[in-house]
Enzyme design. Structure first.
Site, mmCIF file in Angstrom:
data_model
loop_
_atom_site.group_PDB
_atom_site.id
_atom_site.type_symbol
_atom_site.label_atom_id
_atom_site.label_comp_id
_atom_site.label_asym_id
_atom_site.label_seq_id
_atom_site.Cartn_x
_atom_site.Cartn_y
_atom_site.Cartn_z
ATOM 1 N N HIS A 187 6.403 -0.968 -4.870
ATOM 2 C CA HIS A 187 5.822 0.268 -4.303
ATOM 3 C C HIS A 187 4.821 0.144 -3.267
ATOM 4 O O HIS A 187 3.981 -0.867 -3.325
ATOM 5 C CB HIS A 187 5.967 1.498 -5.134
ATOM 6 N N HIS B 40 1.867 1.529 -2.734
ATOM 7 C CA HIS B 40 0.539 1.768 -2.989
ATOM 8 C C HIS B 40 -0.421 0.528 -2.752
ATOM 9 O O HIS B 40 -0.083 -0.681 -3.153
ATOM 10 C CB HIS B 40 0.028 2.351 -4.430
ATOM 11 N N ASP C 135 -3.166 -0.485 -4.266
ATOM 12 C CA ASP C 135 -3.495 -1.498 -5.326
ATOM 13 C C ASP C 135 -2.259 -2.361 -5.690
ATOM 14 O O ASP C 135 -2.521 -3.216 -6.736
ATOM 15 C CB ASP C 135 -4.111 -0.776 -6.355
ATOM 16 N N HIS C 136 -1.255 -2.342 -5.006
ATOM 17 C CA HIS C 136 0.004 -3.155 -5.399
ATOM 18 C C HIS C 136 0.269 -4.240 -4.061
ATOM 19 O O HIS C 136 1.246 -4.933 -4.306
ATOM 20 C CB HIS C 136 1.288 -2.492 -5.590
ATOM 21 N N HIS D 81 7.100 8.434 -8.953
ATOM 22 C CA HIS D 81 5.502 7.985 -8.767
ATOM 23 C C HIS D 81 5.334 7.775 -7.321
ATOM 24 O O HIS D 81 4.629 8.613 -6.774
ATOM 25 C CB HIS D 81 5.414 6.739 -9.544
ATOM 26 N N ASP E 160 4.568 1.032 -11.330
ATOM 27 C CA ASP E 160 3.603 2.483 -11.986
ATOM 28 C C ASP E 160 4.743 3.386 -12.278
ATOM 29 O O ASP E 160 4.289 4.586 -12.268
ATOM 30 C CB ASP E 160 2.743 3.054 -10.757
ATOM 31 N N HIS F 24 -0.684 -1.668 -14.887
ATOM 32 C CA HIS F 24 -1.931 -1.368 -15.239
ATOM 33 C C HIS F 24 -2.179 -1.574 -16.654
ATOM 34 O O HIS F 24 -1.107 -1.547 -17.664
ATOM 35 C CB HIS F 24 -2.211 0.137 -14.651
#
Ligand code: ZN
Ligand code: FE
Length: 252
Positions: free
Chosen positions: A51, A53, A55-56, A105, A126, A164
């Protein structure tokens, strides 16, 4: 043989690194530096994304420039060379992959399923966490509930690679939601020991999640009772119980 290892990034992200002989792939590289370090001089063949975001995806640009590699993921993400969507199947590293759309999410969220040497491996970003699930940033409780149901219909021994390390915090909530569930207490003891040794609590399995993850256990009488105490309707359907749990967890 394929090996799958976590590359820790930021404070609690895992970038999953897959290696088959000299072929290397990574899932959700939020940061390029730890990937480059792990690869040493080796070449990165490609990237898989669940996805959008940061942090990915934050490492995609640098890794793509450095290795000129392929990028599989939701077509809306910048840098994706192979847009993938629900129902797609493809072959990487000599193994079969398939794609499930799992909105909740985010709306673009995909789950990637790898079949290798008789084992099923799930990269769920996530969406599903060990003893928890992602926050609902874009989707509805109904979408997330349905997405989680798709994941739990995979074989119980499916290995679950979350993005995570949230396991202990999630288990604290699981224990509040279902104090009578002894499997949760047992899992907390195991996870504490694992974390004391600075090891990842992942991968999990679908079977373990079905036993200890409150978001997959809306049928439990104890969870229903506690959800009602937190505002759910006594006659609430599983989606309403799930929505109340998710809200309760947001402020837990
Ligand atoms: Zn995310
Ligand atoms: Fe994330």
């Amino acid at each position: 043989m394929i090996t799958i290892r976590p590359i820790p990034a930021f404070s609690d992200n895992y970038i999953w690194h897959l290696q088959q002989d000299r072929e290397h792939w990574v899932v959700d590289p939020g940061d390029a530096d730890p990937v480059i370090e792990v690869l040493g001089g080796a070449h990165l063949s490609g990237i898989l994304l669940t996805h959008h975001h940061f942090d990915h995806t934050g490492g995609v640009k640098t890794l793509k420039e450095k290795y000129d590699c392929e990028v599989f993921g939701p077509g809306s993400i910048e840098g994706v060379t192979h847009p993938i969507q629900d129902g797609d199947q493809f072959s990487l590293m000599g193994c079969d992959w398939r794609v499930l759309s799992v909105p909740g999410h985010t709306l673009d969220h995909l789950a990637l399923i790898l079949e290798a040497e008789g084992d099923t491996h799930l990269f769920c970003g996530d969406t599903l966490f060990a003893a928890g699930c992602g926050r609902l940033f874009e989707g509805t409780p109904e979408q997330m509930y349905h997405s989680l149901s798709r994941l739990t219909s995979l074989p119980r021994d499916t290995k679950v690679y979350c993005a995570h390390e949230y396991t202990l915090a999630n288990l604290a909530f699981a224990s509040a939601a279902e104090p009578g569930n002894q499997a949760i207490g047992k899992r907390i003891a195991e996870a504490q020991e694992t974390r004391q040794q600075d090891r990842p609590t992942l991968p999990s399995t679908i079977g373990l999640e079905l036993e200890t993850n409150p978001f997959l256990r809306t049928q439990s009488e104890e969870i229903r009772t506690n959800a009602v105490a937190h505002g759910a309707d006594v006659k609430g359907n599983p989606v309403e119980i799930f929505a109340t749990l998710r809200q309760w967890k947001d402020t837990f």
